[in-house]
Design a protein around this motif. Structure first.
Motif, PDB file in Angstrom:
ATOM      1  N   LEU A 189       3.695  27.424 -53.112  1.00 19.49           N
ATOM      2  CA  LEU A 189       3.324  26.535 -52.013  1.00 19.49           C
ATOM      3  C   LEU A 189       3.383  25.069 -52.431  1.00 19.49           C
ATOM      4  O   LEU A 189       3.742  24.205 -51.633  1.00 19.49           O
ATOM      5  N   LEU A 190       3.054  24.804 -53.688  1.00 14.57           N
ATOM      6  CA  LEU A 190       3.119  23.435 -54.177  1.00 14.57           C
ATOM      7  C   LEU A 190       4.552  22.900 -54.130  1.00 14.57           C
ATOM      8  O   LEU A 190       4.800  21.761 -53.727  1.00 14.57           O
ATOM      9  N   THR A 191       5.505  23.730 -54.515  1.00  9.32           N
ATOM     10  CA  THR A 191       6.913  23.321 -54.506  1.00  9.32           C
ATOM     11  C   THR A 191       7.389  23.044 -53.081  1.00  9.32           C
ATOM     12  O   THR A 191       8.071  22.051 -52.819  1.00  9.32           O
ATOM     13  N   VAL A 192       7.021  23.914 -52.157  1.00  8.32           N
ATOM     14  CA  VAL A 192       7.418  23.723 -50.755  1.00  8.32           C
ATOM     15  C   VAL A 192       6.781  22.453 -50.198  1.00  8.32           C
ATOM     16  O   VAL A 192       7.453  21.643 -49.535  1.00  8.32           O
ATOM     17  N   PHE A 193       5.507  22.252 -50.472  1.00 11.86           N
ATOM     18  CA  PHE A 193       4.815  21.054 -49.981  1.00 11.86           C
ATOM     19  C   PHE A 193       5.435  19.783 -50.549  1.00 11.86           C
ATOM     20  O   PHE A 193       5.655  18.806 -49.833  1.00 11.86           O
ATOM     21  N   LEU A 194       5.735  19.806 -51.856  1.00 11.08           N
ATOM     22  CA  LEU A 194       6.348  18.640 -52.487  1.00 11.08           C
ATOM     23  C   LEU A 194       7.730  18.348 -51.893  1.00 11.08           C
ATOM     24  O   LEU A 194       8.092  17.187 -51.684  1.00 11.08           O
ATOM     25  N   GLY A 195       8.476  19.379 -51.590  1.00 13.59           N
ATOM     26  CA  GLY A 195       9.785  19.189 -50.965  1.00 13.59           C
ATOM     27  C   GLY A 195       9.678  18.570 -49.588  1.00 13.59           C
ATOM     28  O   GLY A 195      10.450  17.670 -49.229  1.00 13.59           O
ATOM     29  N   ILE A 196       8.712  19.025 -48.806  1.00 16.19           N
ATOM     30  CA  ILE A 196       8.522  18.466 -47.459  1.00 16.19           C
ATOM     31  C   ILE A 196       8.097  17.006 -47.534  1.00 16.19           C
ATOM     32  O   ILE A 196       8.586  16.162 -46.771  1.00 16.19           O
ATOM     33  N   VAL A 197       7.215  16.676 -48.489  1.00 15.77           N
ATOM     34  CA  VAL A 197       6.771  15.277 -48.648  1.00 15.77           C
ATOM     35  C   VAL A 197       7.954  14.386 -49.042  1.00 15.77           C
ATOM     36  O   VAL A 197       8.112  13.271 -48.528  1.00 15.77           O
ATOM     37  N   CYS A 198       8.812  14.876 -49.945  1.00 21.01           N
ATOM     38  CA  CYS A 198       9.962  14.072 -50.366  1.00 21.01           C
ATOM     39  C   CYS A 198      10.959  13.877 -49.222  1.00 21.01           C
ATOM     40  O   CYS A 198      11.526  12.788 -49.058  1.00 21.01           O
ATOM     41  N   ILE A 199      11.179  14.910 -48.436  1.00 22.83           N
ATOM     42  CA  ILE A 199      12.087  14.771 -47.287  1.00 22.83           C
ATOM     43  C   ILE A 199      11.516  13.767 -46.290  1.00 22.83           C
ATOM     44  O   ILE A 199      12.244  12.908 -45.763  1.00 22.83           O
ATOM     45  N   ALA A 200      10.207  13.857 -46.034  1.00 26.48           N
ATOM     46  CA  ALA A 200       9.580  12.899 -45.116  1.00 26.48           C
ATOM     47  C   ALA A 200       9.682  11.476 -45.659  1.00 26.48           C
ATOM     48  O   ALA A 200       9.927  10.530 -44.901  1.00 26.48           O
ATOM     49  N   ALA A 201       9.502  11.305 -46.972  1.00 21.41           N
ATOM     50  CA  ALA A 201       9.599   9.970 -47.573  1.00 21.41           C
ATOM     51  C   ALA A 201      11.005   9.402 -47.424  1.00 21.41           C
ATOM     52  O   ALA A 201      11.180   8.203 -47.200  1.00 21.41           O
ATOM     53  N   LEU A 202      12.008  10.252 -47.547  1.00 16.02           N
ATOM     54  CA  LEU A 202      13.386   9.770 -47.399  1.00 16.02           C
ATOM     55  C   LEU A 202      13.721   9.421 -45.951  1.00 16.02           C
ATOM     56  O   LEU A 202      14.615   8.613 -45.694  1.00 16.02           O
ATOM     57  N   MET A 203      13.001  10.014 -45.012  1.00 19.37           N
ATOM     58  CA  MET A 203      13.262   9.723 -43.593  1.00 19.37           C
ATOM     59  C   MET A 203      12.538   8.459 -43.109  1.00 19.37           C
ATOM     60  O   MET A 203      12.896   7.903 -42.073  1.00 19.37           O
ATOM     61  N   LEU A 204      11.537   8.014 -43.870  1.00 19.01           N
ATOM     62  CA  LEU A 204      10.826   6.787 -43.489  1.00 19.01           C
ATOM     63  C   LEU A 204      11.728   5.566 -43.671  1.00 19.01           C
ATOM     64  O   LEU A 204      12.644   5.583 -44.496  1.00 19.01           O
ATOM     65  N   PRO A 205      11.468   4.517 -42.929  1.00 16.91           N
ATOM     66  CA  PRO A 205      12.299   3.312 -43.056  1.00 16.91           C
ATOM     67  C   PRO A 205      12.083   2.593 -44.385  1.00 16.91           C
ATOM     68  O   PRO A 205      11.041   2.722 -45.021  1.00 16.91           O
ATOM     69  N   THR A 206      13.089   1.847 -44.803  1.00 16.91           N
ATOM     70  CA  THR A 206      13.030   1.078 -46.041  1.00 16.91           C
ATOM     71  C   THR A 206      12.384  -0.272 -45.764  1.00 16.91           C
ATOM     72  O   THR A 206      12.447  -0.793 -44.643  1.00 16.91           O
ATOM     73  N   LEU A 207      11.754  -0.850 -46.784  1.00 15.27           N
ATOM     74  CA  LEU A 207      11.149  -2.176 -46.636  1.00 15.27           C
ATOM     75  C   LEU A 207      12.200  -3.172 -46.158  1.00 15.27           C
ATOM     76  O   LEU A 207      13.320  -3.203 -46.640  1.00 15.27           O
ATOM     77  N   GLY A 208      11.808  -3.995 -45.203  1.00 17.65           N
ATOM     78  CA  GLY A 208      12.720  -5.016 -44.695  1.00 17.65           C
ATOM     79  C   GLY A 208      13.316  -4.647 -43.352  1.00 17.65           C
ATOM     80  O   GLY A 208      13.884  -5.493 -42.677  1.00 17.65           O
ATOM     81  N   GLU A 209      13.222  -3.407 -42.935  1.00 25.18           N
ATOM     82  CA  GLU A 209      13.722  -3.005 -41.611  1.00 25.18           C
ATOM     83  C   GLU A 209      12.686  -3.409 -40.572  1.00 25.18           C
ATOM     84  O   GLU A 209      11.550  -2.981 -40.600  1.00 25.18           O
ATOM     85  N   MET A 210      13.085  -4.250 -39.634  1.00 24.20           N
ATOM     86  CA  MET A 210      12.150  -4.762 -38.640  1.00 24.20           C
ATOM     87  C   MET A 210      12.217  -3.989 -37.330  1.00 24.20           C
ATOM     88  O   MET A 210      11.289  -4.011 -36.558  1.00 24.20           O
ATOM     89  N   GLU A 211      13.306  -3.299 -37.075  1.00 23.82           N
ATOM     90  CA  GLU A 211      13.486  -2.633 -35.781  1.00 23.82           C
ATOM     91  C   GLU A 211      12.931  -1.209 -35.805  1.00 23.82           C
ATOM     92  O   GLU A 211      13.510  -0.297 -35.248  1.00 23.82           O
ATOM     93  N   SER A 212      11.785  -1.021 -36.380  1.00 26.31           N
ATOM     94  CA  SER A 212      11.215   0.309 -36.512  1.00 26.31           C
ATOM     95  C   SER A 212       9.886   0.383 -35.781  1.00 26.31           C
ATOM     96  O   SER A 212       9.124  -0.581 -35.737  1.00 26.31           O
ATOM     97  N   LEU A 213       9.594   1.563 -35.219  1.00 26.66           N
ATOM     98  CA  LEU A 213       8.324   1.790 -34.544  1.00 26.66           C
ATOM     99  C   LEU A 213       7.247   2.264 -35.524  1.00 26.66           C
ATOM    100  O   LEU A 213       6.085   2.348 -35.166  1.00 26.66           O
ATOM    101  N   VAL A 214       7.652   2.523 -36.763  1.00 28.83           N
ATOM    102  CA  VAL A 214       6.738   2.994 -37.795  1.00 28.83           C
ATOM    103  C   VAL A 214       5.950   1.793 -38.338  1.00 28.83           C
ATOM    104  O   VAL A 214       6.523   0.716 -38.548  1.00 28.83           O
ATOM    105  N   PRO A 215       4.636   1.960 -38.576  1.00 32.61           N
ATOM    106  CA  PRO A 215       3.846   0.838 -39.116  1.00 32.61           C
ATOM    107  C   PRO A 215       4.398   0.350 -40.454  1.00 32.61           C
ATOM    108  O   PRO A 215       5.012   1.107 -41.201  1.00 32.61           O
ATOM    109  N   LEU A 216       4.145  -0.905 -40.739  1.00 36.02           N
ATOM    110  CA  LEU A 216       4.707  -1.549 -41.932  1.00 36.02           C
ATOM    111  C   LEU A 216       4.228  -0.898 -43.229  1.00 36.02           C
ATOM    112  O   LEU A 216       4.966  -0.851 -44.209  1.00 36.02           O
TER     113      LEU A 216
END
Length: 130
Positions: free
Chosen positions: A86-113
């Protein structure tokens, strides 16, 4: 396949033992072993009588022997794993979510800074995921 090439009446009823050892191809340590009993039997009516006697001997031997012995390097209380932990699956999901988040400097995002990740953080997530 094991074949008996020198068949003689004097060899009828002689019990032979064969040992099979299981090991990994890269290591010489045996993971387990099994002894197999083989007896040369005559043909015809004599075979039926000796077959019954042999079956009794085999049943007695099977009741006494251990089929598979594990080496000391493997813990015996290991549970069979049906897949990734379960730890491996959870870590994989967290990493995928992190890669889908916007990068610093992107202003046209609805995600909080505070959820914008740096390039280095995304590289670490990609490395862990890979």
């Amino acid at each position: 396949v094991i074949r008996h090439r020198d068949v003689r009446a004097s060899y009828y009823g002689v019990i032979d033992k064969f040992r099979l050892q299981v090991s990994e191809q890269s290591q010489r340590k045996a993971l387990g072993k099994k002894e197999i009993i083989a007896t040369l039997l005559p043909s015809g009516k004599e075979q039926q009588q000796q077959k019954e006697e042999e079956e009794k001997r085999i049943k007695e031997h099977l009741a006494e022997s251990v089929f598979f012995e594990q080496t000391l390097c493997q813990p015996e209380n290991r549970t069979a794993s049906s897949g990734p932990s379960l730890l491996t699956v959870f870590l994989g999901i967290v990493c995928i979510a992190a890669l889908m988040l916007p990068t610093l400097g992107e202003m046209e995002s609805l995600v909080p800074l505070y959820l914008h990740l740096s390039v280095n953080q995304k590289l670490v997530a990609a490395y862990v995921l890979g």
